[in-house]
Design a protein around this motif. Structure first.
Motif, PDB file in Angstrom:
ATOM      1  N   GLY A   1       0.785  -1.125   0.091  1.00  0.00           N
ATOM      2  CA  GLY A   1      -0.133  -0.041   0.349  1.00  0.00           C
ATOM      3  C   GLY A   1       0.843   1.209   0.056  1.00  0.00           C
ATOM      4  N   LYS A   2       0.240   2.342   0.184  1.00  0.00           N
ATOM      5  CA  LYS A   2       0.876   3.865  -0.154  1.00  0.00           C
ATOM      6  C   LYS A   2       1.495   3.696   1.447  1.00  0.00           C
ATOM      7  N   GLY A   3       2.789   4.596   1.419  1.00  0.00           N
ATOM      8  CA  GLY A   3       3.269   4.528   2.744  1.00  0.00           C
ATOM      9  C   GLY A   3       2.755   5.610   3.348  1.00  0.00           C
ATOM     10  N   ASN A   4       2.993   5.943   4.880  1.00  0.00           N
ATOM     11  CA  ASN A   4       2.572   6.889   5.771  1.00  0.00           C
ATOM     12  C   ASN A   4       3.555   8.257   5.313  1.00  0.00           C
ATOM     13  N   GLU A   5       3.224   9.140   5.962  1.00  0.00           N
ATOM     14  CA  GLU A   5       4.154  10.602   5.729  1.00  0.00           C
ATOM     15  C   GLU A   5       5.435  10.483   5.707  1.00  0.00           C
ATOM     16  N   SER A   6       6.070   9.698   6.611  1.00  0.00           N
ATOM     17  CA  SER A   6       7.642   9.586   6.741  1.00  0.00           C
ATOM     18  C   SER A   6       8.088   8.629   5.530  1.00  0.00           C
ATOM     19  N   GLY A   7       7.169   7.786   5.050  1.00  0.00           N
ATOM     20  CA  GLY A   7       7.509   6.616   4.188  1.00  0.00           C
ATOM     21  C   GLY A   7       8.262   5.471   4.735  1.00  0.00           C
ATOM     22  N   THR A   8       8.172   5.284   6.088  1.00  0.00           N
ATOM     23  CA  THR A   8       8.645   4.325   7.035  1.00  0.00           C
ATOM     24  C   THR A   8       7.721   3.162   6.821  1.00  0.00           C
TER      25      THR A   8
ATOM     26  N   PHE B   1      18.617   1.214  16.120  1.00  0.00           N
ATOM     27  CA  PHE B   1      19.372   0.015  15.542  1.00  0.00           C
ATOM     28  C   PHE B   1      20.824   0.681  15.348  1.00  0.00           C
ATOM     29  N   ASP B   2      21.862  -0.392  15.416  1.00  0.00           N
ATOM     30  CA  ASP B   2      23.117   0.069  14.946  1.00  0.00           C
ATOM     31  C   ASP B   2      23.205   0.384  13.666  1.00  0.00           C
ATOM     32  N   LYS B   3      24.128   1.494  13.536  1.00  0.00           N
ATOM     33  CA  LYS B   3      24.497   1.902  11.953  1.00  0.00           C
ATOM     34  C   LYS B   3      25.641   1.489  11.654  1.00  0.00           C
ATOM     35  N   PRO B   4      26.033   0.576  10.775  1.00  0.00           N
ATOM     36  CA  PRO B   4      27.345  -0.053  10.483  1.00  0.00           C
ATOM     37  C   PRO B   4      27.941   1.315   9.595  1.00  0.00           C
ATOM     38  N   ASP B   5      29.275   1.007   9.532  1.00  0.00           N
ATOM     39  CA  ASP B   5      30.136   2.117   8.934  1.00  0.00           C
ATOM     40  C   ASP B   5      29.870   2.212   7.415  1.00  0.00           C
ATOM     41  N   TRP B   6      29.475   1.190   6.887  1.00  0.00           N
ATOM     42  CA  TRP B   6      29.135   1.241   5.467  1.00  0.00           C
ATOM     43  C   TRP B   6      27.661   1.763   4.982  1.00  0.00           C
ATOM     44  N   LEU B   7      27.128   2.395   6.068  1.00  0.00           N
ATOM     45  CA  LEU B   7      25.670   2.898   5.767  1.00  0.00           C
ATOM     46  C   LEU B   7      25.798   4.550   5.592  1.00  0.00           C
ATOM     47  N   GLY B   8      25.162   4.844   4.260  1.00  0.00           N
ATOM     48  CA  GLY B   8      25.492   6.210   3.936  1.00  0.00           C
ATOM     49  C   GLY B   8      24.025   7.054   4.233  1.00  0.00           C
ATOM     50  N   ASP B   9      23.756   8.061   3.603  1.00  0.00           N
ATOM     51  CA  ASP B   9      22.667   8.906   3.542  1.00  0.00           C
ATOM     52  C   ASP B   9      21.464   8.093   3.780  1.00  0.00           C
ATOM     53  N   GLU B  10      20.258   8.371   4.671  1.00  0.00           N
ATOM     54  CA  GLU B  10      19.064   8.009   4.578  1.00  0.00           C
ATOM     55  C   GLU B  10      18.264   8.466   3.436  1.00  0.00           C
ATOM     56  N   VAL B  11      17.490   7.283   2.912  1.00  0.00           N
ATOM     57  CA  VAL B  11      16.653   7.713   1.726  1.00  0.00           C
ATOM     58  C   VAL B  11      15.113   7.347   1.786  1.00  0.00           C
ATOM     59  N   THR B  12      14.741   7.127   3.115  1.00  0.00           N
ATOM     60  CA  THR B  12      13.636   6.394   3.617  1.00  0.00           C
ATOM     61  C   THR B  12      12.526   7.340   2.994  1.00  0.00           C
ATOM     62  N   GLY B  13      11.435   7.139   2.261  1.00  0.00           N
ATOM     63  CA  GLY B  13      10.529   7.875   1.776  1.00  0.00           C
ATOM     64  C   GLY B  13      10.535   8.527   0.425  1.00  0.00           C
ATOM     65  N   GLN B  14      11.967   8.640   0.060  1.00  0.00           N
ATOM     66  CA  GLN B  14      12.261   9.115  -1.024  1.00  0.00           C
ATOM     67  C   GLN B  14      11.944   8.407  -2.349  1.00  0.00           C
ATOM     68  N   ILE B  15      10.843   8.550  -3.144  1.00  0.00           N
ATOM     69  CA  ILE B  15      10.160   7.982  -4.260  1.00  0.00           C
ATOM     70  C   ILE B  15      10.926   7.155  -5.060  1.00  0.00           C
ATOM     71  N   LYS B  16      12.027   8.213  -5.725  1.00  0.00           N
ATOM     72  CA  LYS B  16      12.861   7.514  -6.755  1.00  0.00           C
ATOM     73  C   LYS B  16      13.802   6.377  -6.263  1.00  0.00           C
ATOM     74  N   TYR B  17      13.712   5.843  -5.013  1.00  0.00           N
ATOM     75  CA  TYR B  17      14.548   4.912  -4.635  1.00  0.00           C
ATOM     76  C   TYR B  17      13.559   3.452  -4.365  1.00  0.00           C
ATOM     77  N   TYR B  18      12.352   3.776  -4.605  1.00  0.00           N
ATOM     78  CA  TYR B  18      11.403   2.658  -4.444  1.00  0.00           C
ATOM     79  C   TYR B  18      11.789   1.876  -5.858  1.00  0.00           C
ATOM     80  N   ASN B  19      11.777   0.268  -5.452  1.00  0.00           N
ATOM     81  CA  ASN B  19      11.951  -0.349  -6.680  1.00  0.00           C
ATOM     82  C   ASN B  19      10.933  -0.073  -7.786  1.00  0.00           C
ATOM     83  N   SER B  20       9.597   0.041  -7.625  1.00  0.00           N
ATOM     84  CA  SER B  20       8.663   0.328  -8.400  1.00  0.00           C
ATOM     85  C   SER B  20       9.008   1.439  -9.373  1.00  0.00           C
ATOM     86  N   GLN B  21       9.490   2.487  -8.928  1.00  0.00           N
ATOM     87  CA  GLN B  21      10.109   3.817  -9.539  1.00  0.00           C
ATOM     88  C   GLN B  21      11.460   3.490 -10.592  1.00  0.00           C
TER      89      GLN B  21
END
Length: 157
Positions: free
Chosen positions: A55-62, A128-148
């Protein structure tokens, strides 16, 4: 509500995660419907098939509704042929970090070069632990959705 998916998505800044990966699986997926209110995905993961409705995500996309059922490999293969243009291919690595499991997708084809990590949570405020290889958060950014990514692949950004 039952069937809620709560996840956060991040870019990945190095291949350091590979040394801790517990699995590596090729995924092929397509979308029967990419409307923002409901996406219908067909996935072949290894030798198994899945049908997923989100379904459609909430306001934060989380947080959003997710329903998934395993289907036969043959059915998944047949349904892939009915999907909208833009079949995605990726390699998924599962990497434990602290109390959580990250799923890191290395995209192939027109999305090659894009590497995204997702972590599923019990609630939106869960730490949650954020490993060193984790970069910028893109939660809710539609261009990163697989469907897009099937419509506007990474190669065209």
């Amino acid at each position: 509500m039952e069937h809620l998916e709560i996840e956060r998505k991040f870019l990945v800044v190095s291949e350091a995660y590979k040394k801790d990966a517990t699995s590596e699986t090729r995924i092929v997926q397509g979308f029967l419907n990419t409307a923002p209110e409901r996406t219908v995905r067909v996935r072949i993961k290894g030798n198994k098939g899945y049908l997923t409705i989100k379904g459609k995500g909430n306001e934060s996309g989380t947080t959003r509704f997710e329903w998934e059922k395993e289907i036969s490999f043959k059915d998944a293969t047949n349904l892939i042929d009915l999907c909208e243009p833009g079949i995605l291919e990726k390699i998924r690595f599962e990497v434990p970090a602290g109390e959580h499991l990250f799923e890191i997708d290395e995209f192939l084809g027109e999305n090659e070069g894009l590497v995204v990590a997702e972590v599923e949570l019990q609630n939106e405020d869960e730490r949650f632990d954020k490993p060193d290889w984790l970069g910028d958060e893109v939660t809710g950014q539609i261009k990163y959705y697989n469907s897009q990514l099937t419509k506007k692949p990474f190669i065209n950004w």
